[in-house]
Motif scaffolding. Structure first.
Motif, mmCIF file in Angstrom:
data_model
loop_
_atom_site.group_PDB
_atom_site.id
_atom_site.type_symbol
_atom_site.label_atom_id
_atom_site.label_comp_id
_atom_site.label_asym_id
_atom_site.label_seq_id
_atom_site.Cartn_x
_atom_site.Cartn_y
_atom_site.Cartn_z
ATOM 1 N N MET A 1 -4.191 3.269 5.558
ATOM 2 C CA MET A 1 -4.557 2.475 6.715
ATOM 3 C C MET A 1 -3.362 1.642 7.185
ATOM 4 O O MET A 1 -3.007 1.687 8.344
ATOM 5 N N LEU A 2 -2.721 0.890 6.306
ATOM 6 C CA LEU A 2 -1.587 0.060 6.702
ATOM 7 C C LEU A 2 -0.349 0.887 7.016
ATOM 8 O O LEU A 2 0.546 0.415 7.719
ATOM 9 N N SER A 3 -0.288 2.110 6.515
ATOM 10 C CA SER A 3 0.875 2.958 6.794
ATOM 11 C C SER A 3 0.939 3.366 8.255
ATOM 12 O O SER A 3 1.998 3.756 8.741
ATOM 13 N N LYS A 4 -0.157 3.256 8.998
ATOM 14 C CA LYS A 4 -0.173 3.604 10.418
ATOM 15 C C LYS A 4 0.411 2.502 11.299
ATOM 16 O O LYS A 4 0.726 2.741 12.454
ATOM 17 N N VAL A 5 0.544 1.282 10.777
ATOM 18 C CA VAL A 5 1.041 0.153 11.563
ATOM 19 C C VAL A 5 2.564 0.232 11.612
ATOM 20 O O VAL A 5 3.233 0.159 10.587
ATOM 21 N N ASN A 6 3.089 0.377 12.814
ATOM 22 C CA ASN A 6 4.524 0.519 13.013
ATOM 23 C C ASN A 6 5.258 -0.788 12.713
ATOM 24 O O ASN A 6 4.876 -1.842 13.212
ATOM 25 N N GLY A 7 6.305 -0.726 11.887
ATOM 26 C CA GLY A 7 7.135 -1.879 11.581
ATOM 27 C C GLY A 7 6.649 -2.750 10.449
ATOM 28 O O GLY A 7 7.298 -3.735 10.097
ATOM 29 N N LEU A 8 5.517 -2.424 9.861
ATOM 30 C CA LEU A 8 4.959 -3.240 8.789
ATOM 31 C C LEU A 8 5.702 -2.972 7.488
ATOM 32 O O LEU A 8 5.963 -1.825 7.143
ATOM 33 N N SER A 9 6.063 -4.026 6.778
ATOM 34 C CA SER A 9 6.745 -3.889 5.499
ATOM 35 C C SER A 9 5.846 -3.157 4.509
ATOM 36 O O SER A 9 4.647 -3.418 4.426
ATOM 37 N N ARG A 10 6.428 -2.234 3.753
ATOM 38 C CA ARG A 10 5.642 -1.444 2.801
ATOM 39 C C ARG A 10 5.262 -2.241 1.559
ATOM 40 O O ARG A 10 4.504 -1.770 0.724
ATOM 41 N N ASN A 11 5.782 -3.444 1.413
ATOM 42 C CA ASN A 11 5.471 -4.259 0.247
ATOM 43 C C ASN A 11 4.085 -4.884 0.317
ATOM 44 O O ASN A 11 3.599 -5.418 -0.676
ATOM 45 N N PHE A 12 3.455 -4.851 1.482
ATOM 46 C CA PHE A 12 2.160 -5.493 1.653
ATOM 47 C C PHE A 12 1.028 -4.569 1.234
ATOM 48 O O PHE A 12 1.027 -3.378 1.541
ATOM 49 N N THR A 13 0.069 -5.158 0.547
ATOM 50 C CA THR A 13 -1.213 -4.508 0.292
ATOM 51 C C THR A 13 -2.201 -5.126 1.282
ATOM 52 O O THR A 13 -1.898 -6.162 1.885
ATOM 53 N N PRO A 14 -3.362 -4.549 1.467
ATOM 54 C CA PRO A 14 -4.323 -5.172 2.392
ATOM 55 C C PRO A 14 -4.650 -6.621 2.031
ATOM 56 O O PRO A 14 -4.736 -7.480 2.911
ATOM 57 N N ASP A 15 -4.793 -6.907 0.748
ATOM 58 C CA ASP A 15 -5.116 -8.287 0.343
ATOM 59 C C ASP A 15 -3.949 -9.240 0.587
ATOM 60 O O ASP A 15 -4.142 -10.362 1.059
ATOM 61 N N SER A 16 -2.728 -8.800 0.267
ATOM 62 C CA SER A 16 -1.572 -9.690 0.462
ATOM 63 C C SER A 16 -1.281 -9.899 1.946
ATOM 64 O O SER A 16 -0.888 -10.991 2.358
ATOM 65 N N LEU A 17 -1.490 -8.873 2.769
ATOM 66 C CA LEU A 17 -1.288 -9.026 4.214
ATOM 67 C C LEU A 17 -2.340 -9.953 4.803
ATOM 68 O O LEU A 17 -2.032 -10.803 5.642
ATOM 69 N N ARG A 18 -3.571 -9.824 4.352
ATOM 70 C CA ARG A 18 -4.643 -10.704 4.818
ATOM 71 C C ARG A 18 -4.307 -12.166 4.481
ATOM 72 O O ARG A 18 -4.407 -13.057 5.332
ATOM 73 N N ALA A 19 -3.850 -12.420 3.258
ATOM 74 C CA ALA A 19 -3.482 -13.777 2.846
ATOM 75 C C ALA A 19 -2.273 -14.269 3.639
ATOM 76 O O ALA A 19 -2.220 -15.438 4.036
ATOM 77 N N HIS A 20 -1.309 -13.386 3.881
ATOM 78 C CA HIS A 20 -0.105 -13.755 4.635
ATOM 79 C C HIS A 20 -0.463 -14.173 6.057
ATOM 80 O O HIS A 20 0.027 -15.182 6.567
#
Length: 153
Positions: A1-20
């Motif tokens: 799911m997150l791999s489809k977002v252009n430019g998003l750092s690959r270090n993020f998981t859904p939970d860490s991105l939500r918290a960020h």
């Protein structure tokens, strides 16, 4: 799911991105969740988590089912809002149709409605007339300079 977002750092998981995203955002009185991304200018689209647009990353992580072929539209018309209930995915044509049009141009002149589209014209007649006058003056100066150069040689 997150791999489809252009430019998003690959270090993020859904939970860490939500918290960020939640750490970088502030709830407004009108219900909008305003994100503070990179840069100092506010009220425009914000980038977070690498080079990803904040509203697209928020849609992917909070709502899910993100389709990169569609655009993420703000129902609240605030470009820096990431509230999941204010975001929806639409086609480019639908996104263009839903934009707010102002009845006056940036110089305060009244804009006319184009009969072909039913929307306001992009340029008002007064600004168009002034732009054409400035262009004719520039062209006349170029011709005058070219004639003076030709006579002098």
């Amino acid at each position: 799911m997150l791999s489809k977002v252009n430019g998003l750092s690959r270090n993020f998981t859904p939970d860490s991105l939500r918290a960020h995203l939640l750490d970088r955002s502030v709830r407004q009185d009108d219900g909008c969740l305003i994100v503070r991304g990179y840069g100092t200018q506010r009220g425009i689209y914000q980038k977070v988590a690498g080079r990803a647009w904040a509203h697209i990353a928020a849609y992917a992580v909070f709502v899910g089912d993100y389709d990169p072929g569609l655009e993420v539209d703000h129902l609240c018309n605030r470009k820096d809002c990431i509230e999941p209930t204010h975001l929806r995915q639409v086609t480019h044509a639908e996104n263009c149709r839903s934009r707010i049009q102002h009845p006056t141009c940036r110089n305060g002149h009244q804009r006319e409605v184009d009969e072909g589209t039913g929307r306001y014209r992009r340029t008002c007649r007064a600004c168009n007339r002034d732009a054409q006058r400035r262009w004719r003056e520039r062209q006349a100066a170029i011709v005058t300079q070219a004639r003076a150069d030709h006579r002098g040689s």
